[in-house]
Write a protein that holds these residues in place. Structure first.
Motif, PDB file in Angstrom:
ATOM      1  N   UNK A 236       0.819  -1.213   0.000  1.00 21.33           N
ATOM      2  CA  UNK A 236       0.000   0.000   0.000  1.00 21.33           C
ATOM      3  C   UNK A 236       0.861   1.274   0.000  1.00 21.33           C
ATOM      4  N   UNK A 237       0.600   2.148  -0.969  1.00 24.45           N
ATOM      5  CA  UNK A 237       1.297   3.419  -1.044  1.00 24.45           C
ATOM      6  C   UNK A 237       2.680   3.370  -1.653  1.00 24.45           C
ATOM      7  N   UNK A 238       3.157   2.209  -2.060  1.00 26.97           N
ATOM      8  CA  UNK A 238       4.506   2.098  -2.624  1.00 26.97           C
ATOM      9  C   UNK A 238       4.580   2.773  -3.989  1.00 26.97           C
ATOM     10  N   UNK A 239       5.777   3.171  -4.368  1.00 25.74           N
ATOM     11  CA  UNK A 239       6.024   3.866  -5.624  1.00 25.74           C
ATOM     12  C   UNK A 239       7.049   3.101  -6.439  1.00 25.74           C
ATOM     13  N   UNK A 240       6.977   3.240  -7.758  1.00 24.54           N
ATOM     14  CA  UNK A 240       7.918   2.569  -8.654  1.00 24.54           C
ATOM     15  C   UNK A 240       8.612   3.591  -9.536  1.00 24.54           C
ATOM     16  N   UNK A 241       9.930   3.420  -9.735  1.00 29.88           N
ATOM     17  CA  UNK A 241      10.688   4.243 -10.663  1.00 29.88           C
ATOM     18  C   UNK A 241      11.589   3.347 -11.501  1.00 29.88           C
ATOM     19  N   UNK A 242      11.738   3.725 -12.766  1.00 31.98           N
ATOM     20  CA  UNK A 242      12.526   2.925 -13.705  1.00 31.98           C
ATOM     21  C   UNK A 242      13.706   3.740 -14.217  1.00 31.98           C
ATOM     22  N   UNK A 243      14.855   3.084 -14.375  1.00 28.43           N
ATOM     23  CA  UNK A 243      16.065   3.747 -14.858  1.00 28.43           C
ATOM     24  C   UNK A 243      16.356   3.238 -16.269  1.00 28.43           C
TER      25      UNK A 243
END
Length: 270
Positions: A236-243
């Motif tokens: 819950x509430x986690x975020x994802x970022x891609x490089x």
């Protein structure tokens, strides 16, 4: 430093402010990938120190300066090792960052020791053992078991970890990481590989109430973006970022991008 335990020791280093303010400085705890050691985080240490954090880096069982511990490793046991080091050092809470198996055991640590975490950043990892794990890991483990070394895995592993552009751009760092792979003790590799083949945190991740950031290289085939996005969707509430233009080690291949993401995440939760 080495923390002595019954029958083995865990290798770690803790660096940061050396004055009276040190005890008030937040701690960032790093755990590395399979067939690596704490040195894989060399690019992250200076900016964290400059920002006033203390940095704690651990070597997993049978990796770097840490002793192996039998044959049957589990993610829960590896996560408990983190708590053991924190207890010995008198550190109540940390911001945790782990990549690959470091992210896997980081999930175990978060689920079983939630109160020890201020935040978690899991990178290029998975929420459970990959489909067909035996077919993927069986040949590698058999090769290591029969030869007693990781020599034959050096080249193929580097191909999975880095794009073709990295070696000509930074040949010394490429060689350093390659050499770490092939000198990893067989017992440590085999024990941790067993843990990778037998875990599943999917049912438990929705119960976490913890700030979580998931980061992945866009070209990571072993722990692909889809699985990292899955982790972010479960917590819950986690975020994802891609490089972009990175495989399994974006923190080394594109440290400026990784460090910007890391410092932004930590600064917002300091």
């Amino acid at each position: 430093m080495r923390l002595p335990l019954p029958g083995r020791a865990i290798s770690y280093d803790l660096i940061g402010p050396g004055d009276a303010s040190a005890q008030d400085a937040p701690v960032v705890c790093f755990c590395h990938s399979l067939a690596s050691d704490m040195g894989m985080w060399a690019e992250q240490v200076p900016p964290l120190l400059d920002a006033g954090f203390r940095v704690l880096r651990l070597d997993m069982r049978g990796h770097g300066g840490s002793d192996p511990d039998g044959d049957a490793y589990t993610m829960e046991g590896l996560g408990d090792d983190v708590a053991t080091v924190l207890d010995a050092l008198g550190i109540a809470r940390v911001h945790y960052i782990g990549l690959s198996i470091g992210g896997m055991l980081g999930q175990a640590f978060a689920l079983n020791h939630t109160g020890r975490l201020a935040s978690a950043m899991w990178c290029d990892t998975m929420p459970c053992s990959p489909p067909g794990a035996a077919e993927v890991w069986g040949p590698r483990m058999r090769m290591v078991r029969e030869s007693g070394a990781l020599t034959a895995l050096g080249g193929p592993t580097m191909e999975r970890w880095f794009t073709d552009a990295f070696k000509p751009r930074n040949p010394r760092r490429w060689q350093q990481i390659h050499d770490t792979i092939i000198t990893t003790p067989a017992a440590g590799y085999l024990g941790c590989a067993q843990a990778i083949m037998h875990y599943d945190f999917v049912p438990r991740l929705p119960s976490l109430r913890l700030p979580v950031l998931v980061v992945c290289g866009d070209g990571d085939a072993g722990t692909p973006p889809a699985e990292n996005k899955r982790i972010a969707s479960l917590v819950p509430g986690a975020r994802y970022e891609e490089i972009a233009d990175a495989r399994h080690f974006p923190n080394v291949e594109h440290p400026d991008v990784f460090n910007r993401i890391m410092l932004g995440w930590l600064s917002a939760r300091r």
